[in-house]
Write an enzyme that holds these catalytic residues in place. Structure first.
Site, PDB file in Angstrom:
ATOM      1  N   GLY A 245       0.817  -1.146  -0.102  1.00  0.00           N
ATOM      2  CA  GLY A 245      -0.079  -0.040   0.161  1.00  0.00           C
ATOM      3  C   GLY A 245       0.771   1.329  -0.114  1.00  0.00           C
ATOM      4  N   PRO A 284       4.778  -4.999  -0.483  1.00  0.00           N
ATOM      5  CA  PRO A 284       4.991  -4.102  -1.538  1.00  0.00           C
ATOM      6  C   PRO A 284       4.823  -4.369  -2.733  1.00  0.00           C
ATOM      7  CG  PRO A 284       7.103  -4.559  -0.436  1.00  0.00           C
ATOM      8  CD  PRO A 284       6.155  -5.351   0.176  1.00  0.00           C
ATOM      9  N   GLY A 285       4.238  -3.636  -3.454  1.00  0.00           N
ATOM     10  CA  GLY A 285       4.247  -3.819  -4.930  1.00  0.00           C
ATOM     11  C   GLY A 285       4.660  -2.393  -5.490  1.00  0.00           C
ATOM     12  N   ARG A 286       3.678  -1.530  -5.560  1.00  0.00           N
ATOM     13  CA  ARG A 286       3.998  -0.042  -6.294  1.00  0.00           C
ATOM     14  C   ARG A 286       5.161   0.462  -5.765  1.00  0.00           C
ATOM     15  NH1 ARG A 286      -0.103   2.988  -7.850  1.00  0.00           N
ATOM     16  NH2 ARG A 286      -1.719   1.589  -6.713  1.00  0.00           N
ATOM     17  N   ARG A 321      -4.103   3.404 -16.043  1.00  0.00           N
ATOM     18  CA  ARG A 321      -4.023   4.053 -14.752  1.00  0.00           C
ATOM     19  C   ARG A 321      -5.197   5.420 -14.927  1.00  0.00           C
ATOM     20  NH1 ARG A 321      -1.121   5.158 -11.296  1.00  0.00           N
ATOM     21  NH2 ARG A 321      -2.724   4.430  -9.470  1.00  0.00           N
ATOM     22  N   TYR A 325      -8.329   5.285 -12.665  1.00  0.00           N
ATOM     23  CA  TYR A 325      -8.279   6.087 -11.456  1.00  0.00           C
ATOM     24  C   TYR A 325      -8.002   7.383 -11.684  1.00  0.00           C
ATOM     25  CZ  TYR A 325      -6.774   1.227 -10.908  1.00  0.00           C
ATOM     26  OH  TYR A 325      -6.601  -0.246 -11.180  1.00  0.00           O
ATOM     27  N   CYS A 350      -9.588   4.273 -29.853  1.00  0.00           N
ATOM     28  CA  CYS A 350     -10.754   4.707 -30.457  1.00  0.00           C
ATOM     29  C   CYS A 350     -11.644   5.191 -29.228  1.00  0.00           C
ATOM     30  CB  CYS A 350     -11.350   4.055 -31.457  1.00  0.00           C
ATOM     31  SG  CYS A 350     -10.219   3.250 -32.724  1.00  0.00           S
ATOM     32  N   GLU A 351     -11.168   5.982 -28.336  1.00  0.00           N
ATOM     33  CA  GLU A 351     -12.440   6.565 -27.478  1.00  0.00           C
ATOM     34  C   GLU A 351     -11.632   7.905 -26.773  1.00  0.00           C
ATOM     35  OE1 GLU A 351     -12.813   4.380 -23.587  1.00  0.00           O
ATOM     36  OE2 GLU A 351     -12.522   2.786 -24.991  1.00  0.00           O
ATOM     37  N   TYR A 379       1.545  -1.463 -12.158  1.00  0.00           N
ATOM     38  CA  TYR A 379       0.356  -1.539 -12.723  1.00  0.00           C
ATOM     39  C   TYR A 379       0.168  -0.857 -14.302  1.00  0.00           C
ATOM     40  CZ  TYR A 379      -0.418  -2.764  -7.919  1.00  0.00           C
ATOM     41  OH  TYR A 379      -0.106  -3.413  -6.687  1.00  0.00           O
TER      42      TYR A 379
END
Ligand code: LLP
Length: 420
Positions: A245, A284-286, A321, A325, A350-351, A379
């Protein structure tokens, strides 16, 4: 001309602007990297990954806590080379599916150092984890207990943790907040007590401790202690896994707590709330990978109407991301850093939502310019996809001026490789 000092901590450690005025990551010139490997490309500073892994390990030792495991949350960057590097550095690994388990084993992790998560795992995923000898399986719900109890197992009992939803949420985007009572993850304190009682009578599962993970991209450590207090009320256990986190810096103004402070705060709270002599895990990841990675793009088009739209050769297929988010990223032209042309950096999809950076300031962007968005290590690769038939980018490790391809770019033929 920009100087080395003008690069913020959002970029990988030791990145600089070289004497030619070009961005260098891991000692490699970004213009050369784009030429050699094409764009878009994920560029990773290998030393940065190692430094952060060591910072976690050293922080536990510095806090005087020696019974611990730093468990890399593979979901942040589930690339075998990244995982192998962390295995080499002595980390464990958090996996959340049969796929991540497969990658972790392939990357060389000792199965005993794996922690298996998930809120909706199948029998076959659990079976696979038990057969592989996964060190800890984290129980998320009562169905997990039923399932694991049914598995045919010879020999020792499987060590498990219970994931507790403490009813304490970290301040972050709602989609990545997990500690609140109304969550799909874990068991609230009352249910956790029931699970603890049930497991006490199990001859197949050995409850060794509790787990929590209250959210991701947390910049304030206060909620950790409150959440840990809830775990502390559930009794004493040999093992506590406090999740991941810790936030990363996406903009120069972002000042996440240093890894050292994060670990020191957890160790202090653990000894106060759980008593001395506990085995502590973090996941931990991020905070291990976000700032180690950047993405390179090439500008394809520049259109001016109400705004200036700078269209690049990637977008929501390599970084979801901003769209999921509202995440903010910086952008720079790699050989003309700085600048004041206000523009929107858009992807090729295409958006209209395919906007990578709103209100970027670039130096008169033109087709052919190579752009960088820093802090894309977490991510980005993980959530990459083939929307609009766009092949996923390669991953390039850079170190001391050497660039090494660790994942090749997908080919057009890869796009139909599963057709029957
Ligand atoms: N442990 C568990 C059980 C988790 O669910 C997660 C992340 C972690 C550890 C690692 O958390 P970290 O240290 O990376 O914050 N896709 C989202 C992030 C989702 C996080 C999911 N769980 C994003 O791009 O922001």
């Amino acid at each position: 001309m920009a100087t080395a000092q003008s690069l913020s901590h959002v970029f990988p450690q030791a990145s600089r602007v070289n004497p030619h005025g070009r961005l260098e990551v891991g000692g490699c010139d970004a213009v050369e990297l784009a030429r050699e490997f094409g764009t878009p490309a994920y560029i990773v500073a290998e030393d940065d990954l190692r430094t952060r892994a060591r910072a976690y390990l050293d922080a536990f030792r510095a806090a005087g806590h020696h019974d611990f495991q730093v468990t890399y949350a593979a979901k942040a960057f589930p690339c075998t080379a990244v995982m192998a590097l962390f295995a080499e550095e002595g980390l464990g690994c958090d996996v959340a599916s049969a796929g991540e388990l497969h990658l972790a084993l392939r990357a060389g992790f000792d199965p005993g150092r794996l922690v298996f998560h998930g809120n909706a795992r199948s029998d076959s995923e659990l079976d696979r984890a038990v057969s592989a000898g996964v060190g800890l399986i984290v129980i998320d719900n009562f169905d997990d207990i039923d399932r694991l109890d049914r598995l045919d197992r010879r020999g020792a009992r499987q060590p498990v943790l219970i994931r507790v939803t403490p009813g304490v949420a970290g301040a972050t985007h709602a989609k990545i907040s997990t500690g609140q009572a109304d969550s799909k993850f874990g068991l609230g304190p009352a249910d956790a007590r029931r699970a603890i009682e049930r497991l006490a009578g199990s001859d197949r599962l050995e409850l060794v401790g509790l787990h929590m993970h209250i959210g991701s991209q947390l910049l304030d450590l206060t909620p950790y202690r409150a959440a840990m207090a809830v775990l502390g009320d559930l009794g004493r256990f040999p093992v506590y896994d406090l999740g991941g986190g810790l936030g990363a810096a996406y903009a120069p103004a972002d000042r996440p707590p240093p890894i050292e402070d994060f670990v020191a705060a957890l160790v202090a709270a653990a000894s106060a709330l759980f008593g001395p002599g506990r085995r502590l895990l973090v996941e931990p990841g991020r905070s291990l990978v976000a700032n180690a990675g950047v993405t390179l793009y090439t500008v394809q088009t520049v259109k001016r109407n109400v705004s200036t739209w700078v269209g690049v050769d990637g977008g929501m297929s390599d970084n979801l991301r901003p769209m999921l988010y509202g995440a903010h990223y910086e952008a720079e032209i790699v050989d003309r850093l700085g600048g004041d042309t206000l523009c929107h950096l858009t992807g090729k999809h295409c958006e209209s939502g395919d906007l990578i950076v709103r209100d970027a300031r670039l130096d008169d962007p033109r087709p052919g310019d190579v752009l960088v968005t820093p802090a894309t290590g977490a991510y980005g690769y993980a959530m990459a996809n083939n929307y609009n038939g766009v092949p996923r980018p390669p991953v390039v490790f850079c170190r001391d001026g050497d660039a090494r391809l660790v994942v090749r770019r997908e080919t057009l033929d890869d796009l139909h490789a599963r057709d029957l």
